[in-house]
Design a protein around this motif. Structure first.
Motif, PDB file in Angstrom:
ATOM      1  N   SER A  45      36.342  51.825 -73.830  1.00 14.41           N
ATOM      2  CA  SER A  45      34.912  52.120 -73.860  1.00 14.41           C
ATOM      3  C   SER A  45      34.113  51.219 -72.904  1.00 14.41           C
ATOM      4  O   SER A  45      32.919  51.414 -72.745  1.00 14.41           O
ATOM      5  CB  SER A  45      34.376  51.987 -75.286  1.00 14.41           C
ATOM      6  OG  SER A  45      34.666  50.707 -75.807  1.00 14.41           O
ATOM      7  N   GLY A  46      34.789  50.233 -72.297  1.00 15.04           N
ATOM      8  CA  GLY A  46      34.118  49.412 -71.285  1.00 15.04           C
ATOM      9  C   GLY A  46      33.755  48.019 -71.759  1.00 15.04           C
ATOM     10  O   GLY A  46      32.992  47.317 -71.097  1.00 15.04           O
ATOM     11  N   LYS A  47      34.332  47.581 -72.878  1.00 12.68           N
ATOM     12  CA  LYS A  47      33.965  46.271 -73.441  1.00 12.68           C
ATOM     13  C   LYS A  47      34.379  45.132 -72.518  1.00 12.68           C
ATOM     14  O   LYS A  47      33.582  44.238 -72.227  1.00 12.68           O
ATOM     15  CB  LYS A  47      34.632  46.093 -74.823  1.00 12.68           C
ATOM     16  CG  LYS A  47      34.299  47.188 -75.816  1.00 12.68           C
ATOM     17  CD  LYS A  47      34.924  46.941 -77.173  1.00 12.68           C
ATOM     18  CE  LYS A  47      36.448  46.873 -77.160  1.00 12.68           C
ATOM     19  NZ  LYS A  47      37.124  48.133 -76.803  1.00 12.68           N
ATOM     20  N   THR A  48      35.631  45.179 -72.049  1.00 12.68           N
ATOM     21  CA  THR A  48      36.101  44.096 -71.180  1.00 12.68           C
ATOM     22  C   THR A  48      35.325  44.084 -69.868  1.00 12.68           C
ATOM     23  O   THR A  48      34.983  43.020 -69.347  1.00 12.68           O
ATOM     24  CB  THR A  48      37.613  44.238 -70.937  1.00 12.68           C
ATOM     25  OG1 THR A  48      38.282  44.081 -72.182  1.00 12.68           O
ATOM     26  CG2 THR A  48      38.115  43.188 -69.968  1.00 12.68           C
ATOM     27  N   PRO A  97      38.833  34.895 -73.184  1.00 11.24           N
ATOM     28  CA  PRO A  97      39.226  36.183 -72.613  1.00 11.24           C
ATOM     29  C   PRO A  97      40.112  37.001 -73.556  1.00 11.24           C
ATOM     30  O   PRO A  97      40.674  36.472 -74.519  1.00 11.24           O
ATOM     31  CB  PRO A  97      40.000  35.785 -71.364  1.00 11.24           C
ATOM     32  CG  PRO A  97      40.546  34.445 -71.668  1.00 11.24           C
ATOM     33  CD  PRO A  97      39.580  33.781 -72.595  1.00 11.24           C
ATOM     34  N   GLN A  98      40.184  38.293 -73.252  1.00  8.86           N
ATOM     35  CA  GLN A  98      41.115  39.159 -73.978  1.00  8.86           C
ATOM     36  C   GLN A  98      42.525  38.615 -73.799  1.00  8.86           C
ATOM     37  O   GLN A  98      42.834  38.025 -72.779  1.00  8.86           O
ATOM     38  CB  GLN A  98      41.019  40.584 -73.425  1.00  8.86           C
ATOM     39  CG  GLN A  98      41.767  41.596 -74.250  1.00  8.86           C
ATOM     40  CD  GLN A  98      41.353  43.025 -73.926  1.00  8.86           C
ATOM     41  OE1 GLN A  98      40.520  43.266 -73.064  1.00  8.86           O
ATOM     42  NE2 GLN A  98      41.936  43.967 -74.622  1.00  8.86           N
ATOM     43  N   SER A  99      43.390  38.826 -74.791  1.00  8.28           N
ATOM     44  CA  SER A  99      44.734  38.244 -74.836  1.00  8.28           C
ATOM     45  C   SER A  99      44.698  36.765 -74.460  1.00  8.28           C
ATOM     46  O   SER A  99      45.392  36.307 -73.558  1.00  8.28           O
ATOM     47  CB  SER A  99      45.724  39.010 -73.967  1.00  8.28           C
ATOM     48  OG  SER A  99      45.294  39.078 -72.633  1.00  8.28           O
ATOM     49  N   ASP A 276      37.467  60.900 -70.249  1.00  7.82           N
ATOM     50  CA  ASP A 276      37.860  60.503 -68.904  1.00  7.82           C
ATOM     51  C   ASP A 276      36.586  60.264 -68.095  1.00  7.82           C
ATOM     52  O   ASP A 276      35.776  61.165 -67.919  1.00  7.82           O
ATOM     53  CB  ASP A 276      38.694  61.647 -68.296  1.00  7.82           C
ATOM     54  CG  ASP A 276      39.076  61.364 -66.859  1.00  7.82           C
ATOM     55  OD1 ASP A 276      38.671  60.298 -66.325  1.00  7.82           O
ATOM     56  OD2 ASP A 276      39.790  62.194 -66.277  1.00  7.82           O
ATOM     57  N   LEU A 277      36.404  59.018 -67.633  1.00 11.43           N
ATOM     58  CA  LEU A 277      35.154  58.671 -66.968  1.00 11.43           C
ATOM     59  C   LEU A 277      34.956  59.426 -65.657  1.00 11.43           C
ATOM     60  O   LEU A 277      33.849  59.522 -65.148  1.00 11.43           O
ATOM     61  CB  LEU A 277      35.089  57.157 -66.723  1.00 11.43           C
ATOM     62  CG  LEU A 277      35.023  56.294 -67.983  1.00 11.43           C
ATOM     63  CD1 LEU A 277      34.985  54.818 -67.615  1.00 11.43           C
ATOM     64  CD2 LEU A 277      33.813  56.643 -68.837  1.00 11.43           C
ATOM     65  N   ASN A 278      36.060  59.949 -65.116  1.00  8.80           N
ATOM     66  CA  ASN A 278      35.935  60.742 -63.900  1.00  8.80           C
ATOM     67  C   ASN A 278      35.390  62.135 -64.182  1.00  8.80           C
ATOM     68  O   ASN A 278      34.848  62.789 -63.305  1.00  8.80           O
ATOM     69  CB  ASN A 278      37.292  60.866 -63.204  1.00  8.80           C
ATOM     70  CG  ASN A 278      37.602  59.652 -62.362  1.00  8.80           C
ATOM     71  OD1 ASN A 278      36.794  59.266 -61.525  1.00  8.80           O
ATOM     72  ND2 ASN A 278      38.736  59.029 -62.607  1.00  8.80           N
TER      73      ASN A 278
END
Ligand SMILES: Nc1ncnc2c1ncn2[C@@H]1O[C@H](COP(=O)(O)OP(=O)(O)O)[C@@H](O)[C@H]1O
Ligand SMILES: [Mg+2]
Lengths: 327, 318
Positions: A45-48, A97-99, A276-278
């Protein structure tokens, strides 16, 4: 509560072979001093991308669009020259950060990695920095004899603690945590969340906490923003979002939480996946998956608007005027 | 450690076995070829006895091993001198050449590779990549010939043949100068040959490290670009050490060619001469020495790993 961070119209695009995609699309947000803001959304969803944009660490093919603003204590960090950013990172804004378990350099002892964060921001004497680093590590629950360990000698939860110690080492104004507990087992998750709450109490930490899991966010956040396909679709106080979700997507997220107490329910997952963002659907991004969709939803792209005091939502169900506009 | 002892024993045994498995009789190899047809049976016996070849195979093997332990590798069939003496005479030359080339190519090749990875996509970086890929794909002798023509033929600033006897004039300094003069072109050639490969290894391993999560953290805590890259370099060293060790054999092979091209008085040149004159004991001794050298390089790399990488240290202790 005074405002610490104010973000306006933040958009970040990735230039892909199929053209540019807006992974973060016109996001507005504010964080008050001492507040924890939660951001939830499915993976993708664009969080990172949002988090990395706030750190100004988006790498090509990604780019923060012109016109995005990020005011920290009134100063727009997006307007600073790139070369001014290292001095800000870790001091004004810190990242978990993530991970994060993999965010430690495998060949350097953890206390030295924390010390390096301190020397990067002024402390010239490495001895003193190392002492401070060990204090910080003790504060997050790493015993003195483990301080000199290499990352591979520590458990996932301990590494997570080290990264948290590194993030708060310079007393940053704002800490941004991307999925700080995912990938950890439940018991460790609870401990890490407790640690973050404690740090918030002892340090007056201001924070943005990002997670795909609504329950995680609900546990320690004052306010919640729900993200879908790069946009904020609902925002409000944690309690109201939880008890009275407005957006059909938020409702689905809340209903998907397994209930420990009360009558057994079949777990309801949201059908379909993130778009799909495209090839975004016409009208509302959520409309193809929405159980409450009606004809207008395929035509009108709803904006985020106040539905009740302190509660914003981007859904035609609550926007009388937008619906009429199309009629 | 036990593995290395085993590999060494295998190398020794192969060295013993191969000439004995070769077609023809030992006489073909031990006696200058023009005399083979005219040799008498008594002479034949004497030659065989001289090399202990009339004894049972197992005893020969035992004597061979015992000889090596005592530093006895037999005698040159061409010069009659002890093989060990001939090897020791040439060894320093090759050590300087190979050691120097490895060190220089590391500094140049790996240095440029790291730089290239650190600023990927820039203009200089494409130029560098093409240049080093070109170097990597060129055969050593070709680069050697090119340098030879350029420096000795065209510019006439360096001697063509390294094998000029050392005059020793001018004392220690003069001698150093003479050696350096002979060394320069072969060293340059071998360095360039190796640098291409190391550039590619260094570049790709640092590029890989720079996309790791710990790099994001290093940036996020406010380190300068240089120190961020430093974190990556520290981790990119391991594949580089492996590359140098694994390629030790290739460097030695390259050295043989380069020494021949420049008539440089090292082991490679000795091997070349011995092949021409079919001097088998010398060849055998030289190969044995090279095998030991390559094994030693790998051993050194194994000892270096735990210094560079704490994870390897932990495994070793387990
Ligand atoms: N480097 C990239 N190049 C192209 N697209 C990307 C890149 N990184 C992320 N995306 C796209 O951006 C969207 C959001 O990704 P991300 O920010 O990682 O979401 P989340 O953290 O919520 O899982 C996804 O559709 C993803 O495919
Ligand atoms: Mg993410």
């Amino acid at each position: 509560m005074s405002t610490l961070l104010e973000v306006r119209g933040l958009s970040t695009v990735y230039h892909t072979s199929e053209g540019p995609v807006r992974a973060v699309d016109g996001v507005d947000l504010t964080v008050g001093r001492g507040e924890i803001l939660g951001v939830v959304g499915e993976s993708g969803s664009g969080k990172t991308t949002l988090v990395m944009s706030l750190m100004r660490l988006v790498k090509p093919p990604g780019r923060i669009l012109k016109g995005s603003e990020m005011l920290l204590d009134g100063e727009d960090l997006f307007r600073l020259p790139r070369s001014a950013m290292p001095a800000r990172r870790g001091r004004d804004l810190a990242l978990i950060p993530q991970s994060a378990m993999h965010a430690l350099n495998p060949v350097i002892p953890v206390d030295r990695q924390v010390a390096e964060a301190i020397t990067a921001h002024g402390e010239a004497r490495s001895k003193a920095a190392l002492r401070t680093a060990r204090d910080r590590l003790r504060e997050v629950g790493i015993s003195p004899e483990r301080c000199h360990a290499y990352p591979h000698e520590l458990s996932g939860g301990m590494r997570q603690r080290c990264v948290i110690a590194m993030a708060v080492a310079n007393e940053p104004k704002l800490v941004i945590a991307d999925e700080p507990v995912s990938g950890l087992d439940v018991v460790v998750q609870a401990r890490i969340l407790r640690l973050i709450s404690e740090l918030r109490e002892s340090r007056g930490l201001s924070m943005i906490l990002v997670s795909h899991d609504l329950t995680t966010v609900a546990k320690i956040c004052d306010r919640i923003m729900v993200m879908y396909a790069g946009r904020i679709v609902e925002a409000g106080e944690t309690r109201t979002v939880f008890e009275k979700p407005l957006h059909p997507y938020t409702r689905a997220l809340v209903e998907a939480i397994p209930q420990v107490r009360g009558p057994r329910q079949t777990l309801r997952a949201i059908p379909g996946g993130p778009p799909d963002l495209n090839h975004l659907p016409p009208g509302c991004n959520f409309q193809p998956r929405c159980p409450a969709a009606f004809a207008d939803c395929k035509v009108v792209d709803p904006s985020l608007e106040e539905a009740e005091p302190g509660k914003k939502v981007a859904c035609l169900l609550y926007h009388e005027d937008e619906r009429k506009l199309e009629a | 450690m036990a593995q290395y002892a085993l590999v060494l024993l295998v190398a020794l045994s192969l060295n013993f076995a191969i000439p004995r498995l070769a077609p023809g009789t030992p006489i073909d190899y031990l006696v200058p070829s023009e005399q083979v047809a005219t040799i008498t049976p008594e002479q034949r016996e004497r030659v065989l006895a001289q090399f202990g070849l009339e004894k049972p195979l197992l005893e020969q093997y035992w004597l061979y091993l015992a000889g090596i332990v005592q530093g006895d590798l037999g005698y040159s069939t061409q010069q009659g001198r002890p093989v060990v003496d001939m090897l020791l005479e040439r060894l320093p030359w090759t050590l300087v050449l190979v050691g120097g080339a490895i060190a220089l190519s590391l500094v140049i090749g790996a240095g440029a590779g790291f730089l290239s990875a650190a600023r990927r996509g820039g203009q200089t970086e494409v130029g560098g990549l093409v240049f080093f890929m070109f170097l990597d794909s060129m055969p050593p002798f070709w680069i050697g010939m090119l340098l030879l023509v350029l420096f000795s033929g065209y510019l006439q600033i360096l001697p063509v043949f390294g094998a000029l006897p050392l005059t020793g004039a001018g004392g220690g300094f003069g001698l150093t100068f003479e050696v350096a003069q002979r060394l320069l072109l072969p060293l340059l050639t071998l360095t360039l040959v190796r640098a291409g490969w190391l550039f590619l290894v260094a570049r790709s391993s640092l590029a890989g490290e720079l996309s790791e999560d710990y790099i994001v953290m290093a940036e996020a805590k406010g380190l300068s670009r240089r120190r961020v890259v430093g974190h990556g370099v520290r981790n990119a060293l391991l594949p580089l050490v492996t590359a140098v060790a694994v390629e030790a054999g290739t460097v030695v092979g390259g050295a043989t060619v380069v020494e021949t091209v420049f008539s440089y008085p090292g082991l490679g040149r000795l091997i070349y001469e011995s092949v021409l004159s079919r001097d088998y004991p010398v060849l055998q001794g030289a190969f044995l020495l090279l095998a030991v050298g390559v094994i030693a390089a790998n051993l050194l790399a194994d000892l270096l790993y735990p210094v560079i990488d704490p994870r390897v240290r932990a495994e070793g202790a387990r």
